[in-house]
Scaffold this motif. Sequence first.
Motif, PDB file in Angstrom:
ATOM      1  N   SER A 168      -4.617   6.591   4.433  1.00 36.73           N
ATOM      2  CA  SER A 168      -4.444   7.380   5.656  1.00 36.73           C
ATOM      3  C   SER A 168      -3.091   7.049   6.283  1.00 36.73           C
ATOM      4  O   SER A 168      -2.517   5.982   6.017  1.00 36.73           O
ATOM      5  N   ASP A 169      -2.574   7.951   7.102  1.00 35.77           N
ATOM      6  CA  ASP A 169      -1.295   7.693   7.790  1.00 35.77           C
ATOM      7  C   ASP A 169      -1.367   6.397   8.581  1.00 35.77           C
ATOM      8  O   ASP A 169      -0.435   5.580   8.573  1.00 35.77           O
ATOM      9  N   LYS A 170      -2.513   6.176   9.226  1.00 33.14           N
ATOM     10  CA  LYS A 170      -2.679   4.991  10.086  1.00 33.14           C
ATOM     11  C   LYS A 170      -2.594   3.702   9.263  1.00 33.14           C
ATOM     12  O   LYS A 170      -1.877   2.759   9.632  1.00 33.14           O
TER      13      LYS A 170
ATOM     14  N   TRP B 243      -1.300   3.307   6.193  1.00 35.56           N
ATOM     15  CA  TRP B 243       0.004   3.201   5.554  1.00 35.56           C
ATOM     16  C   TRP B 243       1.055   2.708   6.552  1.00 35.56           C
ATOM     17  O   TRP B 243       1.883   1.840   6.225  1.00 35.56           O
ATOM     18  N   GLU B 244       1.013   3.210   7.779  1.00 37.86           N
ATOM     19  CA  GLU B 244       1.936   2.749   8.825  1.00 37.86           C
ATOM     20  C   GLU B 244       1.695   1.276   9.148  1.00 37.86           C
ATOM     21  O   GLU B 244       2.638   0.496   9.321  1.00 37.86           O
ATOM     22  N   TYR B 245       0.429   0.904   9.221  1.00 29.23           N
ATOM     23  CA  TYR B 245       0.083  -0.501   9.508  1.00 29.23           C
ATOM     24  C   TYR B 245       0.628  -1.429   8.412  1.00 29.23           C
ATOM     25  O   TYR B 245       1.242  -2.468   8.700  1.00 29.23           O
ATOM     26  N   LEU B 246       0.417  -1.060   7.142  1.00 33.52           N
ATOM     27  CA  LEU B 246       0.865  -1.905   6.036  1.00 33.52           C
ATOM     28  C   LEU B 246       2.388  -2.045   6.007  1.00 33.52           C
ATOM     29  O   LEU B 246       2.920  -3.122   5.745  1.00 33.52           O
ATOM     30  N   GLN B 247       3.090  -0.970   6.303  1.00 34.08           N
ATOM     31  CA  GLN B 247       4.555  -1.021   6.326  1.00 34.08           C
ATOM     32  C   GLN B 247       5.058  -1.913   7.466  1.00 34.08           C
ATOM     33  O   GLN B 247       5.981  -2.712   7.279  1.00 34.08           O
ATOM     34  N   ALA B 248       4.417  -1.793   8.638  1.00 31.48           N
ATOM     35  CA  ALA B 248       4.807  -2.619   9.787  1.00 31.48           C
ATOM     36  C   ALA B 248       4.508  -4.093   9.517  1.00 31.48           C
ATOM     37  O   ALA B 248       5.296  -4.981   9.857  1.00 31.48           O
ATOM     38  N   TYR B 249       3.375  -4.350   8.871  1.00 32.00           N
ATOM     39  CA  TYR B 249       2.963  -5.724   8.539  1.00 32.00           C
ATOM     40  C   TYR B 249       3.970  -6.366   7.585  1.00 32.00           C
ATOM     41  O   TYR B 249       4.397  -7.511   7.772  1.00 32.00           O
ATOM     42  N   LYS B 250       4.374  -5.592   6.578  1.00 30.52           N
ATOM     43  CA  LYS B 250       5.335  -6.119   5.599  1.00 30.52           C
ATOM     44  C   LYS B 250       6.683  -6.381   6.262  1.00 30.52           C
ATOM     45  O   LYS B 250       7.327  -7.403   6.001  1.00 30.52           O
ATOM     46  N   GLU B 251       7.104  -5.469   7.114  1.00 31.82           N
ATOM     47  CA  GLU B 251       8.395  -5.613   7.804  1.00 31.82           C
ATOM     48  C   GLU B 251       8.399  -6.848   8.699  1.00 31.82           C
ATOM     49  O   GLU B 251       9.363  -7.616   8.726  1.00 31.82           O
TER      50      GLU B 251
ATOM     51  N   LYS C 156     -10.701  -4.084   0.370  1.00 31.74           N
ATOM     52  CA  LYS C 156     -10.361  -4.034   1.806  1.00 31.74           C
ATOM     53  C   LYS C 156      -9.352  -2.928   2.120  1.00 31.74           C
ATOM     54  O   LYS C 156      -9.593  -2.097   2.987  1.00 31.74           O
ATOM     55  N   ASP C 157      -8.211  -2.945   1.444  1.00 25.78           N
ATOM     56  CA  ASP C 157      -7.219  -1.888   1.703  1.00 25.78           C
ATOM     57  C   ASP C 157      -6.403  -1.526   0.464  1.00 25.78           C
ATOM     58  O   ASP C 157      -5.586  -0.617   0.503  1.00 25.78           O
TER      59      ASP C 157
ATOM     60  N   GLN D  63       2.864   8.145  -4.911  1.00 27.54           N
ATOM     61  CA  GLN D  63       2.560   9.550  -5.151  1.00 27.54           C
ATOM     62  C   GLN D  63       3.664  10.415  -4.557  1.00 27.54           C
ATOM     63  O   GLN D  63       4.117  10.145  -3.444  1.00 27.54           O
ATOM     64  N   GLU D  64       4.059  11.416  -5.291  1.00 30.02           N
ATOM     65  CA  GLU D  64       5.143  12.276  -4.819  1.00 30.02           C
ATOM     66  C   GLU D  64       4.660  13.150  -3.660  1.00 30.02           C
ATOM     67  O   GLU D  64       3.620  13.806  -3.747  1.00 30.02           O
ATOM     68  N   GLY D  65       5.401  13.109  -2.546  1.00 32.04           N
ATOM     69  CA  GLY D  65       5.105  13.995  -1.421  1.00 32.04           C
ATOM     70  C   GLY D  65       3.944  13.572  -0.549  1.00 32.04           C
ATOM     71  O   GLY D  65       3.562  14.286   0.380  1.00 32.04           O
ATOM     72  N   LYS D  66       3.355  12.404  -0.827  1.00 37.05           N
ATOM     73  CA  LYS D  66       2.282  11.910   0.062  1.00 37.05           C
ATOM     74  C   LYS D  66       2.189  10.389   0.014  1.00 37.05           C
ATOM     75  O   LYS D  66       2.878   9.746  -0.787  1.00 37.05           O
ATOM     76  N   ASN D  67       1.343   9.849   0.878  1.00 35.34           N
ATOM     77  CA  ASN D  67       1.171   8.396   0.950  1.00 35.34           C
ATOM     78  C   ASN D  67       0.684   7.848  -0.396  1.00 35.34           C
ATOM     79  O   ASN D  67       0.042   8.563  -1.163  1.00 35.34           O
ATOM     80  N   PRO D  68       0.974   6.556  -0.673  1.00 34.78           N
ATOM     81  CA  PRO D  68       0.456   5.969  -1.911  1.00 34.78           C
ATOM     82  C   PRO D  68      -1.070   5.902  -1.898  1.00 34.78           C
ATOM     83  O   PRO D  68      -1.686   6.078  -0.847  1.00 34.78           O
ATOM     84  N   ARG D  69      -1.636   5.623  -3.042  1.00 39.46           N
ATOM     85  CA  ARG D  69      -3.102   5.549  -3.136  1.00 39.46           C
ATOM     86  C   ARG D  69      -3.553   4.240  -3.756  1.00 39.46           C
ATOM     87  O   ARG D  69      -2.766   3.524  -4.405  1.00 39.46           O
TER      88      ARG D  69
END
Length: 329
Positions: free
Chosen positions: A203-205, A207-215, A244-245, A253-259
């Motif tokens: 989900s967008d939520k 994926w955004e959380y994981l990116q912020a966590y990594k950063e 868990k996640d 994935q091309e054009g969308k969030n990873p899976r």
Amino acid sequence: MLYRFIDLFAGIGGMRLAFELYGICVFSSEWDVKAQETYMANFGEKPHGDIRQIDAKDIPDHDILLAGFPCQPFSIAGVSKKKSLGRPHGFLDETQGTLFFDIARILQGKQPQAFLLENVKNLKSHDKGRTYKVIKNVLENDLGYTVYDAILNAKGLVPQNRERIYIVGFKKPLKFEFPKIPEQGPPLRSILEENVDDKYTLSDKLWEYLQAYKEKHAKKGNGFGYGLANLDSYSRTLSARYYKDGSEILIPQEGKNPRKLTPRECARLQGFPDSFKIVVSNTAAYKQFGNSVAVPVVKLIAEKMIQAIERDETIEDNLEEGRAEYATK
């Protein structure tokens, strides 16, 4: 010849799959109810429950003991101190209360001609090497087995970086060599399903959380965070927490969030055939495959073990040959 073997801490039967080429399983034990369901669906039998409650005399005679046992931390207390206090030491004391003790008491009670144990590679270095020293001492000195160990990486056989320690033992002092695992294996894309349901896409939520966590951790100099997989290489290690996640192995994935990987892809990542039935929820399946062995690695070890037993060449034979060769020079 068909060899009789037992499957302890059986999980979903990865070790059994590897050894069925060479014999028949005469006993299995696994306490997890969901894993028992998967085992039943694939092997037609429900494993016995908690091994701690099973007497060695109630286990059938067998040639080979298999166990992917959990490592419960334990340390060594000084034997001399225990002697002075009149306390038990050695085999009974140093392993009491750990799940390895249950393997040891069954080896002692049944005296199979060989065993294969599997664990995380950190078993070798745990407690500055003392834990493994106890295990090896019990197997060699208390139980009389000739023991070999190796840390093998499955990535040459399946597209996953998975290092595990394998411990092989023989009642006779047989000569044994672990298999050579190829350096390069199949690419991750080779195990991916073609049409994957959108429910596996993050989900967008999330994926955004994981990116912020990594950063956040990158700024601190840590490598924590998600792993976006390279489809032409291998993945990170699949773990039981994948449900868990899925963050340690994400498929771009091309054009969308990873899976996330699907449960069937996780099965393939561990080398299970597509005929292997997945009968539990996705959550349970992720845990089960994350806890499993990489089947192709165990198949190669099984082949080498059977060859060693049937060749019946002992370490003493080699020493005698060496002495004779030296004497003729």
